[in-house]
Design an enzyme around this catalytic site. Sequence first.
Site, PDB file in Angstrom:
ATOM      1  N   THR A  71       0.831  -1.210   0.000  1.00  0.00           N
ATOM      2  CA  THR A  71       0.000   0.000   0.000  1.00  0.00           C
ATOM      3  C   THR A  71       0.863   1.257   0.000  1.00  0.00           C
ATOM      4  OG1 THR A  71      -1.746  -1.183   1.177  1.00  0.00           O
ATOM      5  CG2 THR A  71      -1.806   1.228   1.297  1.00  0.00           C
ATOM      6  N   SER A 200       5.591  -6.544  -1.486  1.00  0.00           N
ATOM      7  CA  SER A 200       5.201  -6.638  -0.069  1.00  0.00           C
ATOM      8  C   SER A 200       5.701  -7.939   0.553  1.00  0.00           C
ATOM      9  CB  SER A 200       3.678  -6.572   0.018  1.00  0.00           C
ATOM     10  OG  SER A 200       3.269  -6.742   1.353  1.00  0.00           O
ATOM     11  N   GLY A 201       6.357  -7.841   1.708  1.00  0.00           N
ATOM     12  CA  GLY A 201       6.998  -8.999   2.339  1.00  0.00           C
ATOM     13  C   GLY A 201       6.060 -10.086   2.841  1.00  0.00           C
ATOM     14  N   HIS A 202       4.864  -9.676   3.316  1.00  0.00           N
ATOM     15  CA  HIS A 202       4.024 -10.703   3.961  1.00  0.00           C
ATOM     16  C   HIS A 202       3.323 -11.623   2.969  1.00  0.00           C
ATOM     17  CE1 HIS A 202      -0.171  -8.966   3.588  1.00  0.00           C
ATOM     18  NE2 HIS A 202       0.511  -7.863   3.382  1.00  0.00           N
ATOM     19  N   THR A 238      12.965   6.103  10.942  1.00  0.00           N
ATOM     20  CA  THR A 238      13.930   5.082  11.376  1.00  0.00           C
ATOM     21  C   THR A 238      13.581   3.738  10.756  1.00  0.00           C
ATOM     22  OG1 THR A 238      14.284   6.256  13.440  1.00  0.00           O
ATOM     23  CG2 THR A 238      14.912   3.930  13.410  1.00  0.00           C
ATOM     24  N   CYS A 325      -8.990  -7.478   1.480  1.00  0.00           N
ATOM     25  CA  CYS A 325      -9.400  -6.079   1.661  1.00  0.00           C
ATOM     26  C   CYS A 325     -10.850  -5.860   1.278  1.00  0.00           C
ATOM     27  CB  CYS A 325      -8.552  -5.151   0.803  1.00  0.00           C
ATOM     28  SG  CYS A 325      -6.821  -5.453   0.999  1.00  0.00           S
TER      29      CYS A 325
HETATM   30  C1  LIG Z   1      -2.057  -6.651  -5.685  1.00  0.00           C
HETATM   31  C2  LIG Z   1      -1.885  -6.063  -4.330  1.00  0.00           C
HETATM   32  N1  LIG Z   1      -1.410  -4.805  -4.207  1.00  0.00           N
HETATM   33  C3  LIG Z   1      -1.221  -4.229  -3.002  1.00  0.00           C
HETATM   34  C4  LIG Z   1      -1.521  -4.897  -1.837  1.00  0.00           C
HETATM   35  C5  LIG Z   1      -1.291  -4.219  -0.516  1.00  0.00           C
HETATM   36  O1  LIG Z   1      -0.137  -4.723   0.105  1.00  0.00           O
HETATM   37  P1  LIG Z   1       0.098  -4.496   1.696  1.00  0.00           P
HETATM   38  O2  LIG Z   1      -0.813  -5.447   2.390  1.00  0.00           O
HETATM   39  O3  LIG Z   1       1.546  -4.844   1.891  1.00  0.00           O
HETATM   40  O4  LIG Z   1      -0.177  -3.079   1.970  1.00  0.00           O
HETATM   41  C6  LIG Z   1      -2.046  -6.190  -1.906  1.00  0.00           C
HETATM   42  C7  LIG Z   1      -2.429  -6.916  -0.673  1.00  0.00           C
HETATM   43  O5  LIG Z   1      -3.393  -7.629  -0.632  1.00  0.00           O
HETATM   44  C8  LIG Z   1      -2.212  -6.789  -3.193  1.00  0.00           C
HETATM   45  O6  LIG Z   1      -2.685  -8.032  -3.305  1.00  0.00           O
END
Ligand SMILES: Cc1ncc(COP(=O)(O)O)c(C=O)c1O
Length: 383
Positions: A71, A200-202, A238, A325
């Site tokens: 995000t 994104s790491g997770h 930081t 989401c």
């Molecule tokens: C295609 C895509 N973009 C952006 C994001 C957002 O990533 P983060 O959860 O690291 O903010 C997601 C998370 O579901 C995603 O699937």
Amino acid sequence: MEIYLDNSATTKPYQEVIDKVVYALNTDYANPSSIHRKGIEVEKNIKLIRQNISRSIGAKDKEIYFTSGGTESNNTIIRGVVSIHKKRKNHIISTTIEHPSVLNTLKDLEDDGCEVTYLKVDEHGRINLDELKEAIKPTTCLITIMHVNNEVGVVQPIQEIGKYLKSLSEKIYLHVDAVQSYSKINFKPSRYNIDFMSVSGHKFHGPKGIGFMYIKENNRLKPMLTGGGQEIGIRSGTENTPGVYGLGEAVKIINENLDKTIEKIAKLKNLLKDEIIKNIEGIKVNSSDDGVCHILNISFSGIKGEVLLHYLEQRGLYVSTGSACSSKKKGSHVLNEMKLTKDEIEGAIRFSLSDLNTEEEILETVKIVKESVTDLRSIIGRK
Ligand SMILES: Cc1ncc(COP(=O)(O)O)c(C=O)c1O
């Protein structure tokens, strides 16, 4: 038995990742900006991790910037690039099926006077390259397109887009949301002519709240956060050292044998798809055969996806109705844009896999889904 098939929402961190996070919290807790020995040690480790990440995508170390994830990366890049160019060029091209972190950012920019063209998608969720070419105007400064869609797994023709943009005399920047493709497709942003990329790491067994941006050398953007000037002034604050250490470990593990890992996940996904098709009637596969290795979206007719999800949860099987989401809101904008019927949209379930899943789990999943679908259909009076 617990079977976790919601890996597009988030993944279980590798044990080695957890160990690194704990090590950073317990031992390497100094501020990497501090000039004493403890600080310098942390700075050195972050440098090595940055190096490892840049190598994983064939980039230079200075092209990698740590952020809090997808995000923030999407926001920073889109807002930061547009901010520099909007006086002369305020037109952006995107698609109707982007993640909310892109769509809502674009909405905000529209409110601020930018113009956005949203490309439509076909029944598989794919954009049309000719429509993209036609949408380009003299005022176009940025094209922002996700590599892989998080709900159905469709892969957009990023390489072709990059190639076409390179052939133009006027520079148009290409931003790719690679949150669902990094570690699932083996690609190099420089070969695709990508200017900016979000990761994104997770999503690949790293910690939550950490990720990175790829910013091609010499590309500029206006930073969203100002402050102490960390990350070459692009992302002040930081450093999230435990996050960076954990991310570094996930990158290391996932890239040890990436092609084999991708192949393993694809094989499991295909097994799941084939067995569901063979064993359960009244279904529609919404993910195309050439989609990403880890996402399989299927509609079960006559059943509400949300009801099925909770039914499956009772038996230890975790899936999703769409993206994490949007799953709390009504309906999927992606399936809607793919012109699925109301019944198909309501009955959609997303199975998303990872390298931690096994064949045994997939076969058990099919058994549980078949029994649950049969039960639910009999309750509502269908065969
Ligand atoms: C295609 C895509 N973009 C952006 C994001 C957002 O990533 P983060 O959860 O690291 O903010 C997601 C998370 O579901 C995603 O699937």
